[in-house]
Design a protein around this motif. Sequence first.
Motif, PDB file in Angstrom:
ATOM      1  N   PHE A  67       0.713  -1.161   0.054  1.00 33.88           N
ATOM      2  CA  PHE A  67      -0.204  -0.012  -0.188  1.00 33.88           C
ATOM      3  C   PHE A  67       0.921   0.969   0.128  1.00 33.88           C
ATOM      4  O   PHE A  67       2.030   1.277   0.309  1.00 33.88           O
ATOM      5  CB  PHE A  67      -1.017   0.122   1.316  1.00 33.88           C
ATOM      6  CG  PHE A  67      -1.676  -1.083   1.398  1.00 33.88           C
ATOM      7  CD1 PHE A  67      -2.869  -1.254   0.592  1.00 33.88           C
ATOM      8  CD2 PHE A  67      -1.690  -2.198   2.312  1.00 33.88           C
ATOM      9  CE1 PHE A  67      -3.701  -2.523   0.883  1.00 33.88           C
ATOM     10  CE2 PHE A  67      -2.122  -3.009   2.557  1.00 33.88           C
ATOM     11  CZ  PHE A  67      -3.123  -3.449   1.723  1.00 33.88           C
ATOM     12  N   ILE A  68       0.334   2.295  -0.565  1.00 32.54           N
ATOM     13  CA  ILE A  68       0.894   3.702  -0.553  1.00 32.54           C
ATOM     14  C   ILE A  68      -0.158   4.356   0.351  1.00 32.54           C
ATOM     15  O   ILE A  68      -1.111   4.554  -0.029  1.00 32.54           O
ATOM     16  CB  ILE A  68       1.032   4.105  -1.694  1.00 32.54           C
ATOM     17  CG1 ILE A  68       2.308   3.401  -2.514  1.00 32.54           C
ATOM     18  CG2 ILE A  68       1.508   5.713  -1.498  1.00 32.54           C
ATOM     19  CD1 ILE A  68       2.605   3.887  -3.849  1.00 32.54           C
ATOM     20  N   GLU A  69       0.172   4.999   1.378  1.00 33.49           N
ATOM     21  CA  GLU A  69      -0.749   5.969   2.247  1.00 33.49           C
ATOM     22  C   GLU A  69      -0.401   7.530   1.962  1.00 33.49           C
ATOM     23  O   GLU A  69       0.822   7.975   2.159  1.00 33.49           O
ATOM     24  CB  GLU A  69      -0.452   5.401   3.542  1.00 33.49           C
ATOM     25  CG  GLU A  69      -0.949   4.138   4.172  1.00 33.49           C
ATOM     26  CD  GLU A  69      -0.588   3.811   5.350  1.00 33.49           C
ATOM     27  OE1 GLU A  69      -1.355   2.951   6.037  1.00 33.49           O
ATOM     28  OE2 GLU A  69      -0.069   4.392   6.080  1.00 33.49           O
ATOM     29  N   ILE A  70      -1.426   8.108   1.839  1.00 34.66           N
ATOM     30  CA  ILE A  70      -1.124   9.755   1.550  1.00 34.66           C
ATOM     31  C   ILE A  70      -1.607  10.210   2.963  1.00 34.66           C
ATOM     32  O   ILE A  70      -2.585   9.989   3.631  1.00 34.66           O
ATOM     33  CB  ILE A  70      -2.383  10.226   0.404  1.00 34.66           C
ATOM     34  CG1 ILE A  70      -2.042   9.600  -0.824  1.00 34.66           C
ATOM     35  CG2 ILE A  70      -2.131  11.703   0.255  1.00 34.66           C
ATOM     36  CD1 ILE A  70      -0.503   9.706  -1.417  1.00 34.66           C
ATOM     37  N   ILE A  71      -0.706  11.423   3.361  1.00 34.36           N
ATOM     38  CA  ILE A  71      -1.004  11.653   4.891  1.00 34.36           C
ATOM     39  C   ILE A  71      -1.044  13.233   4.864  1.00 34.36           C
ATOM     40  O   ILE A  71      -0.522  13.956   3.849  1.00 34.36           O
ATOM     41  CB  ILE A  71       0.461  11.504   5.673  1.00 34.36           C
ATOM     42  CG1 ILE A  71       0.765   9.891   5.479  1.00 34.36           C
ATOM     43  CG2 ILE A  71       0.373  11.927   6.928  1.00 34.36           C
ATOM     44  CD1 ILE A  71      -0.102   8.977   6.499  1.00 34.36           C
ATOM     45  N   TRP A  72      -2.124  13.524   5.406  1.00 38.13           N
ATOM     46  CA  TRP A  72      -2.123  15.304   5.319  1.00 38.13           C
ATOM     47  C   TRP A  72      -1.338  15.801   6.638  1.00 38.13           C
ATOM     48  O   TRP A  72      -1.341  15.108   7.881  1.00 38.13           O
ATOM     49  CB  TRP A  72      -3.697  15.476   5.718  1.00 38.13           C
ATOM     50  CG  TRP A  72      -3.924  17.152   5.831  1.00 38.13           C
ATOM     51  CD1 TRP A  72      -3.967  17.864   4.935  1.00 38.13           C
ATOM     52  CD2 TRP A  72      -3.987  17.635   7.276  1.00 38.13           C
ATOM     53  NE1 TRP A  72      -4.231  19.266   5.512  1.00 38.13           N
ATOM     54  CE2 TRP A  72      -4.225  19.154   6.800  1.00 38.13           C
ATOM     55  CE3 TRP A  72      -3.887  17.167   8.615  1.00 38.13           C
ATOM     56  CZ2 TRP A  72      -4.304  19.933   8.141  1.00 38.13           C
ATOM     57  CZ3 TRP A  72      -4.000  18.234   9.381  1.00 38.13           C
ATOM     58  CH2 TRP A  72      -4.107  19.441   9.297  1.00 38.13           C
ATOM     59  N   THR A  73      -0.770  16.760   6.626  1.00 39.06           N
ATOM     60  CA  THR A  73       0.042  17.422   7.381  1.00 39.06           C
ATOM     61  C   THR A  73      -0.208  18.784   7.671  1.00 39.06           C
ATOM     62  O   THR A  73      -0.648  19.482   6.492  1.00 39.06           O
ATOM     63  CB  THR A  73       1.603  17.326   7.340  1.00 39.06           C
ATOM     64  OG1 THR A  73       2.102  17.881   6.046  1.00 39.06           O
ATOM     65  CG2 THR A  73       2.247  15.891   7.156  1.00 39.06           C
ATOM     66  N   ASP A  74      -0.297  19.496   8.626  1.00 42.17           N
ATOM     67  CA  ASP A  74      -0.673  20.810   9.130  1.00 42.17           C
ATOM     68  C   ASP A  74       0.270  21.658   8.548  1.00 42.17           C
ATOM     69  O   ASP A  74       1.655  21.574   8.910  1.00 42.17           O
ATOM     70  CB  ASP A  74      -1.060  20.747  10.451  1.00 42.17           C
ATOM     71  CG  ASP A  74      -1.205  22.419  11.071  1.00 42.17           C
ATOM     72  OD1 ASP A  74      -1.639  22.997   9.969  1.00 42.17           O
ATOM     73  OD2 ASP A  74      -1.130  22.689  12.007  1.00 42.17           O
TER      74      ASP A  74
END
Length: 303
Positions: free
Chosen positions: A213-220
């Motif tokens: 899997f490839i996970e997309i991460i939201w960062t502030d």
Amino acid sequence: MKHVVLTGLLTLAVTLTAFGQFPTRSEDHFWRRKIVNRIDLNEKINAPLIKRESPFYTDNQQFAEKEGLIMTLFNGLKNGDFPAYDPDTLGSRELTYDDVLRKIREIEGALTGEGDFDGEGDGTSGFDEFDAEGDGESVWDTSGDDFGGSGFDGDDEYGLPDDPYAKEADVIASEGGDEFGDFDPGPFEQVVQFVEDRIFDKVESDMVYDIQFIEIIWTDPGETLPEKKLCTFRYKEVMEALEKAQWKNRFNDAEYRNMREVFEMRLFHSYIIDISGQGMRTLNEAEYRRQTLIEFEHHLWSY
């Protein structure tokens, strides 16, 4: 006819062995661990995964996608080439482009106090839990304090320069929208994670890196709020799209690679954050566990 069949089988074999992304039979697994890797896209070695160049340097017709890993995945999702998955219920809930865009809007709304960060509730909570005074005003509001407004607009007494990125954003907004149409990919071009199975094949005597899997991460962008997993992609479903995405070799224009090659040849830097449910707390611990895996693989070759 035999020659045609043999040629076809040889071509298939070459195709299957061109990359190391084809796992062995479960009966041949001598040792296996599921590993979560984290890629910091701010590192110089990882810059080609997101870096966009002038059109003068993107005239290579071999690649259809030239905007980096994140935009390649979002564009493929938008075109319906493959689905995304909810990271909390992986495998049981697919997400369309509209679903992912809705989650992005919820996050953006939460930042402005107009949405719900978790996607649940009345959509008005946002991050107001940081209001320690309980009077409905944010404790971070300095518009009327002794600092005289924000104090960082470039025209204050400190003589700080204007933010060039903010100016660019204002120009884009005045022209009728952002550069990417639906959303700003900036908060997603900081960190990406991928999950893989590391398998030692007892028949081939080889360590196999099977990316799952490839996970997309939201960062502030303000580096205050905790990061959040936006969506997950199955690697096998996005391989074809990654083959069309350009990775720029900054040392040799004749040696551009596609993103699939980059992942399977490990042309980036990452660090381990989890091994079969055992999380890493520090970078030192992550490096120690990485060295332990290398040493373990070395011992498998010792007699």
